[in-house]
Design a protein around this motif. Structure first.
Motif, PDB file in Angstrom:
ATOM      1  N   ALA A  83     -43.409 110.641  21.104  1.00 23.73           N
ATOM      2  CA  ALA A  83     -43.028 109.231  21.253  1.00 23.73           C
ATOM      3  C   ALA A  83     -43.768 108.406  20.200  1.00 23.73           C
ATOM      4  O   ALA A  83     -44.702 108.897  19.542  1.00 23.73           O
ATOM      5  CB  ALA A  83     -43.391 108.745  22.649  1.00 23.73           C
ATOM      6  N   ASP A  84     -43.355 107.147  20.058  1.00 20.00           N
ATOM      7  CA  ASP A  84     -44.049 106.233  19.147  1.00 20.00           C
ATOM      8  C   ASP A  84     -45.510 106.094  19.563  1.00 20.00           C
ATOM      9  O   ASP A  84     -45.879 106.363  20.710  1.00 20.00           O
ATOM     10  CB  ASP A  84     -43.391 104.848  19.184  1.00 20.00           C
ATOM     11  N   ILE A 124     -38.638 102.122  31.943  1.00 19.64           N
ATOM     12  CA  ILE A 124     -38.023 103.432  32.108  1.00 19.64           C
ATOM     13  C   ILE A 124     -37.088 103.398  33.312  1.00 19.64           C
ATOM     14  O   ILE A 124     -37.417 102.830  34.347  1.00 19.64           O
ATOM     15  CB  ILE A 124     -39.100 104.542  32.212  1.00 19.64           C
ATOM     16  N   TRP A 175     -35.716 107.405  36.542  1.00 18.26           N
ATOM     17  CA  TRP A 175     -36.986 108.116  36.442  1.00 18.26           C
ATOM     18  C   TRP A 175     -37.157 109.139  37.567  1.00 18.26           C
ATOM     19  O   TRP A 175     -36.557 109.042  38.619  1.00 18.26           O
ATOM     20  CB  TRP A 175     -38.146 107.118  36.452  1.00 18.26           C
ATOM     21  N   THR A 219     -40.658 111.358  33.988  1.00 21.83           N
ATOM     22  CA  THR A 219     -39.522 111.598  33.094  1.00 21.83           C
ATOM     23  C   THR A 219     -38.471 110.525  33.358  1.00 21.83           C
ATOM     24  O   THR A 219     -38.411 109.960  34.448  1.00 21.83           O
ATOM     25  CB  THR A 219     -38.883 112.984  33.322  1.00 21.83           C
ATOM     26  N   VAL A 236     -35.909 105.801  28.457  1.00 26.02           N
ATOM     27  CA  VAL A 236     -36.483 104.554  27.967  1.00 26.02           C
ATOM     28  C   VAL A 236     -35.337 103.751  27.357  1.00 26.02           C
ATOM     29  O   VAL A 236     -34.244 104.267  27.153  1.00 26.02           O
ATOM     30  CB  VAL A 236     -37.639 104.804  26.972  1.00 26.02           C
ATOM     31  N   LYS A 285     -33.313 107.203  24.987  1.00 27.17           N
ATOM     32  CA  LYS A 285     -33.868 108.544  24.792  1.00 27.17           C
ATOM     33  C   LYS A 285     -34.550 108.979  26.073  1.00 27.17           C
ATOM     34  O   LYS A 285     -35.217 108.203  26.735  1.00 27.17           O
ATOM     35  CB  LYS A 285     -34.877 108.539  23.645  1.00 27.17           C
ATOM     36  N   TRP A 286     -34.377 110.256  26.383  1.00 25.27           N
ATOM     37  CA  TRP A 286     -35.021 110.815  27.558  1.00 25.27           C
ATOM     38  C   TRP A 286     -36.461 111.131  27.184  1.00 25.27           C
ATOM     39  O   TRP A 286     -36.729 111.652  26.105  1.00 25.27           O
ATOM     40  CB  TRP A 286     -34.269 112.073  27.986  1.00 25.27           C
ATOM     41  N   ARG A 287     -37.404 110.795  28.070  1.00 25.32           N
ATOM     42  CA  ARG A 287     -38.811 110.962  27.740  1.00 25.32           C
ATOM     43  C   ARG A 287     -39.550 111.699  28.841  1.00 25.32           C
ATOM     44  O   ARG A 287     -39.281 111.529  30.019  1.00 25.32           O
ATOM     45  CB  ARG A 287     -39.460 109.591  27.548  1.00 25.32           C
ATOM     46  N   THR A 297     -43.552 112.000  29.814  1.00 28.11           N
ATOM     47  CA  THR A 297     -44.811 111.338  29.475  1.00 28.11           C
ATOM     48  C   THR A 297     -45.982 112.308  29.521  1.00 28.11           C
ATOM     49  O   THR A 297     -45.849 113.454  29.960  1.00 28.11           O
ATOM     50  CB  THR A 297     -45.109 110.196  30.474  1.00 28.11           C
ATOM     51  N   TYR A 300     -45.811 102.342  31.921  1.00 29.44           N
ATOM     52  CA  TYR A 300     -44.375 102.460  32.148  1.00 29.44           C
ATOM     53  C   TYR A 300     -43.986 101.606  33.354  1.00 29.44           C
ATOM     54  O   TYR A 300     -44.574 101.726  34.428  1.00 29.44           O
ATOM     55  CB  TYR A 300     -43.980 103.916  32.407  1.00 29.44           C
ATOM     56  N   TRP A 351     -37.440 121.694  27.763  1.00 31.41           N
ATOM     57  CA  TRP A 351     -38.761 121.084  27.563  1.00 31.41           C
ATOM     58  C   TRP A 351     -39.832 121.937  28.235  1.00 31.41           C
ATOM     59  O   TRP A 351     -40.900 122.176  27.660  1.00 31.41           O
ATOM     60  CB  TRP A 351     -38.795 119.656  28.117  1.00 31.41           C
TER      61      TRP A 351
END
Length: 168
Positions: free
Chosen positions: A8-9, A19, A22, A40, A43, A47-49, A51, A72, A92
Motif C-alpha cells: 500500500a501507499d 474501507i 470489510w 481486509t 479501499v 482496490k482490495w487490501r 492490512t 482504517y 494472498w
C-alpha cells in the motif's frame, strides 16, 4: 482477471483510509505460533487490501489502527464473500505463507452492534419521561376508547370489518 499484489501507499501519504465490505481474519503464518488479526476490504480507490496486524479497535468510532500506524474507518456493514474475492484471499494467503485462517469478523461486528445498542439505550433513558408519557397516553386510548368504539359499532349497525359489508 489480473491479480497484482503490491504494498500500500506509505502511511505518511495516506494516514487514514476508509474501507468498505470489510472482514477480519485471525491468521498465523508458517513457523509462527502467534495469531494476528488482519483487516481486509475495499479501499476507496477500488482496490482490495489486506492490512498489517490490528493493534487497536475502537467500536465507538468504528476505527481500526494497524501495526503500520494507519487508521482504517470501517464504513457500512461487513462485506460478503464472493467467489472472486475468495480466490484473491486464497492467493494472498499462499503468497504470504499463512498456515491457519479463521474469520473473526463477527467478534468485531458484535462489539460495534453492542456499542450502538448501549448508545441507543442511554439516549432513550434520557428521554424516559417522554416515552413513558406517550406509552400511558397510548394505553389510555386503547383501554378507554376501544370498548366504546366496539360497543358503538355493534349497536349502531356499523360494520367493524370492511369484509362484512355487502354492496347491492
Amino acid at each position: 482477471m489480473q491479480i497484482i499484489i503490491h504494498p500500500a501507499d506509505e502511511v505518511k501519504d495516506q494516514p487514514q483510509v476508509d474501507i468498505v465490505a470489510w472482514s477480519i481474519h485471525g491468521v498465523s503464518f508458517h513457523n509462527e505460533n502467534e495469531v494476528v488479526h488482519l483487516l481486509t476490504g475495499f479501499v476507496l480507490d477500488k482496490k482490495w487490501r489486506v492490512t498489517t496486524a490490528i493493534q487497536h479497535f475502537d467500536s465507538d468510532s468504528k476505527r481500526i489502527t494497524t501495526n503500520s500506524g494507519r487508521v482504517y474507518n470501517l464504513l457500512g456493514q461487513p462485506g460478503s464473500k464472493d467467489a472472486e474475492l475468495e480466490l484473491v484471499w486464497q492467493i494472498w494467503k499462499m503468497t504470504n505463507n499463512v498456515s491457519s485462517d479463521v474469520d473473526v469478523t463477527d467478534e468485531y461486528a458484535t462489539k460495534i452492534k453492542w456499542f450502538v445498542m448501549c448508545y441507543w439505550t442511554t439516549k432513550m433513558s434520557q428521554n424516559w419521561p417522554t416515552i413513558l408519557s406517550h406509552f400511558f397516553l397510548y394505553l389510555y386510548l386503547i383501554i378507554c376508547h376501544s370498548p366504546w368504539l366496539l360497543f358503538r359499532e355493534r349497536h349502531e349497525g356499523v360494520a367493524s370489518d370492511p369484509s362484512d359489508q355487502s354492496i347491492t
